[in-house]
Scaffold this active site. Structure first.
Site, PDB file in Angstrom:
ATOM      1  N   CYS A  76      -7.441  -5.210   4.852  1.00 35.60           N
ATOM      2  CA  CYS A  76      -8.577  -4.501   4.248  1.00 35.60           C
ATOM      3  C   CYS A  76      -9.423  -5.476   3.416  1.00 35.60           C
ATOM      4  O   CYS A  76      -9.991  -6.409   3.958  1.00 35.60           O
ATOM      5  CB  CYS A  76      -8.061  -3.328   3.427  1.00 35.60           C
ATOM      6  N   HIS A 197      -4.664  -0.894   8.111  1.00 39.84           N
ATOM      7  CA  HIS A 197      -3.314  -1.017   7.543  1.00 39.84           C
ATOM      8  C   HIS A 197      -2.273  -0.601   8.585  1.00 39.84           C
ATOM      9  O   HIS A 197      -1.967   0.584   8.719  1.00 39.84           O
ATOM     10  CB  HIS A 197      -3.161  -0.102   6.321  1.00 39.84           C
ATOM     11  N   GLU A 199       0.891  -0.800   8.392  1.00 41.29           N
ATOM     12  CA  GLU A 199       2.062  -0.187   7.757  1.00 41.29           C
ATOM     13  C   GLU A 199       1.840   1.295   7.435  1.00 41.29           C
ATOM     14  O   GLU A 199       2.792   2.055   7.214  1.00 41.29           O
ATOM     15  CB  GLU A 199       2.443  -0.965   6.488  1.00 41.29           C
TER      16      GLU A 199
END
Length: 371
Positions: A76, A197, A199
């Site tokens: 990000c 992201h 994750e």
């Protein structure tokens, strides 16, 4: 000082945060009006609160990684920091600078404040990139698409020259990039930026990932960090002393002693005990005759031997000067007062003439240079 406190650094994972100060990436080229900038600040109040100290620290940290090839994974904001650190630029607002210029069917919503982790949009993965390798089992050959989470109103505008894109949104925005010359996790190389992201790409109310490849970015990053740490430890390890046999140890001591004597002659300008001259000579001869080395090493040793031998030459010249001074004193000591007076007068006159001629020559040089 803060960065120094982190040492040793084996890897950097940088993610999230406010917008980067626009002045750091040529924001004047955005062509946004003051009214539009004010609207952006109002719509994205939590993101547009600039933290210049954070920018300064993170940009310097990213540059440190680039200078040393320290593994770096930017997620990000971390990907935007990486791009800016390398000279790239950002869109200050994707909706106003990208979306409004796109056909309706290519527009993408990149942020949904009411659905932080749930919001997704499609990206097209570029072949033969790490992202392609990680998600290849989930990609259809013709589409090469995956759905990623998205929570950002800024993004890469001009990608820094060293990077290669790994994924594009339908509106053309780059959603992932890496440095192909600094990517080999097994050798401790990893420089990458991801706008999304992995994750957090999980099924609703579950820890199960959207795709099996989601953990791969972190697994490969950690692999690179461990490899880099091992390389760093090897590079900084204190070498073990060599165990020399008796003959080599005697030769080593001869060289050390020779250098010590040569250094003392050079520093003090004084002579030394004639009995020690042989030690200088022995060291020089050994260095110059040792040819069981590479050509570069051989030449270097010969230079070192010449340095030591020059110590002996200096000593010989010193003795010659001393002998000349002794002879001169004997001759002058036999002169009468009148002869000594005439001699002093002669050298005084010569000194004046030399000074005048020298001054004229120097003056001429200065004038010629000025012309």
């Amino acid at each position: 000082m803060l960065l120094d406190s982190f040492e040793p650094i084996h890897g950097v994972l940088l993610c999230e945060g406010e917008d980067i100060d626009p002045s750091l990436y040529e924001a004047e080229t955005s062509n946004l009006s003051p009214e539009e900038l004010e609207e952006i600040r109002r719509l994205h109040a939590s993101d547009t609160a600039i933290d210049k100290e954070k920018d300064s620290i993170e940009l310097r940290l990213a540059k440190l990684c680039l200078e040393r090839n320290i593994p770096y994974l930017g997620i990000c904001r971390g990907s935007q920091v990486l791009n800016v650190a390398c000279g790239g630029t950002l869109y200050q607002d994707i909706e106003k600078e990208v979306s409004r210029k796109c056909p309706e069917n290519q527009r993408v919503v990149h942020i949904d404040y009411d659905n932080y982790d749930g919001h997704r949009h499609v990206v097209k993965v570029v072949k033969d990139t790490p992202l392609h390798d990680w998600f290849k089992d989930s990609l259809e050959e013709e589409k090469m698409e995956i759905w990623v989470n998205s929570y950002h109103h800024q993004g890469v505008k001009r990608l820094a020259q060293r990077f290669v894109p790994m994924a594009f949104a339908p509106d053309g925005l780059i959603e992932g990039f890496y440095d192909p010359d600094a990517y080999n996790p097994g050798e401790g190389k990893f420089i990458m930026g991801l706008q999304f992201h992995p994750e957090r790409m999980r099924r609703p109310d579950s820890d199960e990932f959207d795709y099996p490849g989601c953990p791969s970015a972190y697994q490969e990053f950690v692999k690179a960090v461990i490899a880099y740490q091992k390389k760093l430890n090897i590079a900084t390890a204190v070498p073990k002393p060599l165990n020399l046999n008796k003959e080599m140890e005697n030769k080593r001591r001869t060289i050390v002693r020779s250098f010590s004597l040569a250094r003392n002659i050079y520093i003090t300008g004084n002579g030394m005990n004639p009995s020690k001259e042989s030690e200088l000579q022995a060291g020089a001869e050994f260095l110059e005759s040792n040819t069981a080395l590479s050509l570069q090493q051989e030449n270097r040793l010969k230079q070192m031997g010449a340095t030591i031998r020059n110590g002996s030459s200096y000593l010989e010249r010193l003795k010659l000067n001393e002998e000349r001074e002794r002879l001169a004193r004997n001759v002058i000591g036999k002169m009468s007062v009148e002869q000594l007076s005439d001699l002093m007068s002669f050298y005084f006159t010569m000194g004046q003439i030399c000074s005048e001629v020298l001054e004229k020559k120097l003056h001429g040089i200065v004038n010629n240079d000025s012309l």
